[in-house]
Design a protein around this motif. Structure first.
Motif, PDB file in Angstrom:
ATOM      1  N   PRO A  42       0.811  -1.221   0.000  1.00 22.04           N
ATOM      2  CA  PRO A  42       0.000   0.000   0.000  1.00 22.04           C
ATOM      3  C   PRO A  42       0.842   1.268   0.000  1.00 22.04           C
ATOM      4  CG  PRO A  42      -0.721  -1.533   1.711  1.00 22.04           C
ATOM      5  CD  PRO A  42       0.599  -2.021   1.210  1.00 22.04           C
ATOM      6  N   GLY A  43       0.208   2.372  -0.381  1.00 24.08           N
ATOM      7  CA  GLY A  43       0.826   3.677  -0.241  1.00 24.08           C
ATOM      8  C   GLY A  43       0.712   4.165   1.191  1.00 24.08           C
ATOM      9  N   CYS A  44       1.507   5.173   1.532  1.00 22.37           N
ATOM     10  CA  CYS A  44       1.522   5.667   2.910  1.00 22.37           C
ATOM     11  C   CYS A  44       0.236   6.396   3.269  1.00 22.37           C
ATOM     12  CB  CYS A  44       2.740   6.549   3.145  1.00 22.37           C
ATOM     13  SG  CYS A  44       2.967   7.886   1.938  1.00 22.37           S
ATOM     14  N   TYR A  45      -0.185   7.348   2.453  1.00 21.25           N
ATOM     15  CA  TYR A  45      -1.437   8.055   2.731  1.00 21.25           C
ATOM     16  C   TYR A  45      -2.634   7.097   2.737  1.00 21.25           C
ATOM     17  CZ  TYR A  45       0.842  12.626   1.935  1.00 21.25           C
ATOM     18  OH  TYR A  45       1.636  13.740   2.008  1.00 21.25           O
ATOM     19  N   PRO A  46      -2.767   6.204   1.741  1.00 25.19           N
ATOM     20  CA  PRO A  46      -3.895   5.285   1.765  1.00 25.19           C
ATOM     21  C   PRO A  46      -3.924   4.375   2.993  1.00 25.19           C
ATOM     22  CG  PRO A  46      -2.997   5.396  -0.436  1.00 25.19           C
ATOM     23  CD  PRO A  46      -2.032   6.132   0.453  1.00 25.19           C
ATOM     24  N   VAL A  68     -16.412  12.388   1.000  1.00 29.70           N
ATOM     25  CA  VAL A  68     -15.319  12.325   1.971  1.00 29.70           C
ATOM     26  C   VAL A  68     -14.218  13.310   1.604  1.00 29.70           C
ATOM     27  CG1 VAL A  68     -13.454  10.856   2.862  1.00 29.70           C
ATOM     28  CG2 VAL A  68     -15.771   9.939   2.614  1.00 29.70           C
ATOM     29  N   THR A  69     -13.736  14.042   2.611  1.00 31.88           N
ATOM     30  CA  THR A  69     -12.566  14.906   2.461  1.00 31.88           C
ATOM     31  C   THR A  69     -11.452  14.374   3.351  1.00 31.88           C
ATOM     32  OG1 THR A  69     -13.885  16.876   1.974  1.00 31.88           O
ATOM     33  CG2 THR A  69     -11.650  17.226   2.784  1.00 31.88           C
ATOM     34  N   ILE A  70     -10.259  14.243   2.796  1.00 33.83           N
ATOM     35  CA  ILE A  70      -9.101  13.709   3.515  1.00 33.83           C
ATOM     36  C   ILE A  70      -7.993  14.746   3.480  1.00 33.83           C
ATOM     37  CG2 ILE A  70      -7.410  11.847   3.634  1.00 33.83           C
ATOM     38  CD1 ILE A  70      -9.451  10.225   1.860  1.00 33.83           C
ATOM     39  N   ASN A  71      -7.515  15.127   4.649  1.00 34.55           N
ATOM     40  CA  ASN A  71      -6.365  16.023   4.758  1.00 34.55           C
ATOM     41  C   ASN A  71      -5.202  15.232   5.357  1.00 34.55           C
ATOM     42  OD1 ASN A  71      -7.808  18.615   4.085  1.00 34.55           O
ATOM     43  ND2 ASN A  71      -8.997  17.948   5.856  1.00 34.55           N
ATOM     44  N   GLU A 109      -6.639   4.336  -5.129  1.00 28.11           N
ATOM     45  CA  GLU A 109      -6.387   3.314  -4.106  1.00 28.11           C
ATOM     46  C   GLU A 109      -7.259   3.544  -2.870  1.00 28.11           C
ATOM     47  OE1 GLU A 109      -2.453   1.946  -1.495  1.00 28.11           O
ATOM     48  OE2 GLU A 109      -2.253   3.375  -3.149  1.00 28.11           O
ATOM     49  N   ILE A 110      -7.346   4.789  -2.428  1.00 25.32           N
ATOM     50  CA  ILE A 110      -8.180   5.109  -1.268  1.00 25.32           C
ATOM     51  C   ILE A 110      -9.644   4.817  -1.568  1.00 25.32           C
ATOM     52  CG2 ILE A 110      -9.010   6.980   0.195  1.00 25.32           C
ATOM     53  CD1 ILE A 110      -6.247   8.317  -0.200  1.00 25.32           C
ATOM     54  N   GLU A 111     -10.091   5.197  -2.744  1.00 25.85           N
ATOM     55  CA  GLU A 111     -11.490   4.984  -3.108  1.00 25.85           C
ATOM     56  C   GLU A 111     -11.837   3.501  -3.130  1.00 25.85           C
ATOM     57  OE1 GLU A 111     -14.638   6.022  -6.749  1.00 25.85           O
ATOM     58  OE2 GLU A 111     -12.570   6.750  -6.824  1.00 25.85           O
ATOM     59  N   ARG A 119     -15.581   9.468  -5.512  1.00 25.44           N
ATOM     60  CA  ARG A 119     -14.171   9.831  -5.431  1.00 25.44           C
ATOM     61  C   ARG A 119     -13.939  10.802  -4.273  1.00 25.44           C
ATOM     62  NH1 ARG A 119     -10.161  13.241  -7.668  1.00 25.44           N
ATOM     63  NH2 ARG A 119      -8.441  12.091  -8.624  1.00 25.44           N
ATOM     64  N   PRO A 120     -13.047  10.474  -3.324  1.00 22.70           N
ATOM     65  CA  PRO A 120     -12.815  11.387  -2.204  1.00 22.70           C
ATOM     66  C   PRO A 120     -11.984  12.591  -2.626  1.00 22.70           C
ATOM     67  CG  PRO A 120     -11.321   9.527  -2.054  1.00 22.70           C
ATOM     68  CD  PRO A 120     -12.253   9.248  -3.208  1.00 22.70           C
TER      69      PRO A 120
END
Length: 243
Positions: A42-46, A68-71, A109-111, A119-120
């Motif tokens: 996986p990626g770090c943020y995901p 969804v909003t991701i910071n 990936e997150i989605e 889509r976030p």
């Protein structure tokens, strides 16, 4: 026997025929990794975002089509050689938003693995510190199915990661969080900060972008693929428990 592959790049994380290498994603995922011929790390943020989102979607507390909003903020070591050299040589910016075209490579990936159908909106940033990461997701509780409390969100996360060696769900959230606290660690900490009077909450994941967000996850996946059922051999997870 045919070779087995663990890919640490972004090339195959949502590709058909590849197993996603987040062992705690869902029940049975560690076993799927253990038996897979091709695993995408996986990626770090995901890692932080999916860890927060997927249990809530699975529990019916967050609709898959929720906007969804991701910071997120990462240490500069996640930005590659040029960014690392710039920070080491010139000091680099204290804080910098980036990927403002809203096309960051980790969004797909997150989605997918967050269980989302919409889509976030993902806004990453980098700070002038080498390692560490905080991912945060703000929520208006009254917009969620069943109008849950912060305690309901916490319970869903705690239930999903009960017994997990490398993921802890904190009993509460402090007034402030240092993104670099877990630098050098393979662990990830999850928090729910809630204001019930305002019916607002923030989901938070803290990890090392080079630990559970990268090489730590790779070692965990290698251990699973080599027959360690727990996937924790050779990691340096702390004994401390934040549950």
């Amino acid at each position: 026997d045919a070779p087995r592959i663990l890919d640490a790049s972004t090339a195959h994380r949502v590709a058909p025929g590849w197993t996603y290498g987040f062992a705690e994603l869902a029940p049975g995922q560690a076993a799927r990794i253990a038996g897979a011929a091709r695993v995408a790390n996986p990626g770090c943020y995901p890692t932080g975002a999916v860890a927060l989102l997927r249990p809530l979607v699975d529990a019916g507390l967050l609709a898959p089509d929720h906007p969804v909003t991701i910071n997120a903020v990462s240490g500069y070591s996640g930005g590659g050689r040029a960014m690392i050299e710039a920070h080491a040589r010139d000091g680099g910016p204290a804080f910098e938003l980036y990927a403002l075209g809203l096309e960051h490579k980790h969004v797909a990936e997150i989605e997918r693995y967050g269980g989302l159908t919409r889509r976030p909106l993902f806004v990453p940033s980098v700070g002038h510190f080498a390692q560490g990461m905080v991912v945060s997701i703000p929520l208006h509780l009254d917009t969620l199915p069943g109008r849950p409390t912060g305690a309901d969100l916490h319970a869903a996360l705690a239930a999903r990661y009960e017994g997990a060696a490398l993921i802890g769900v904190a009993a509460g959230a402090p007034a402030a969080l240092d993104a670099a606290t877990l630098a050098g660690s393979d662990r990830m900490e999850l928090f729910v900060a809630a204001n019930e009077a305002r019916r607002q909450a923030v989901l938070i994941a803290r990890l090392d972008n080079l630990g559970k967000g990268a090489s730590g996850a790779a070692v965990q996946n290698l251990a699973l693929m080599l027959g360690d059922a727990a996937g924790t051999a050779s990691t340096h997870a702390e004994a401390a428990d934040v549950h």
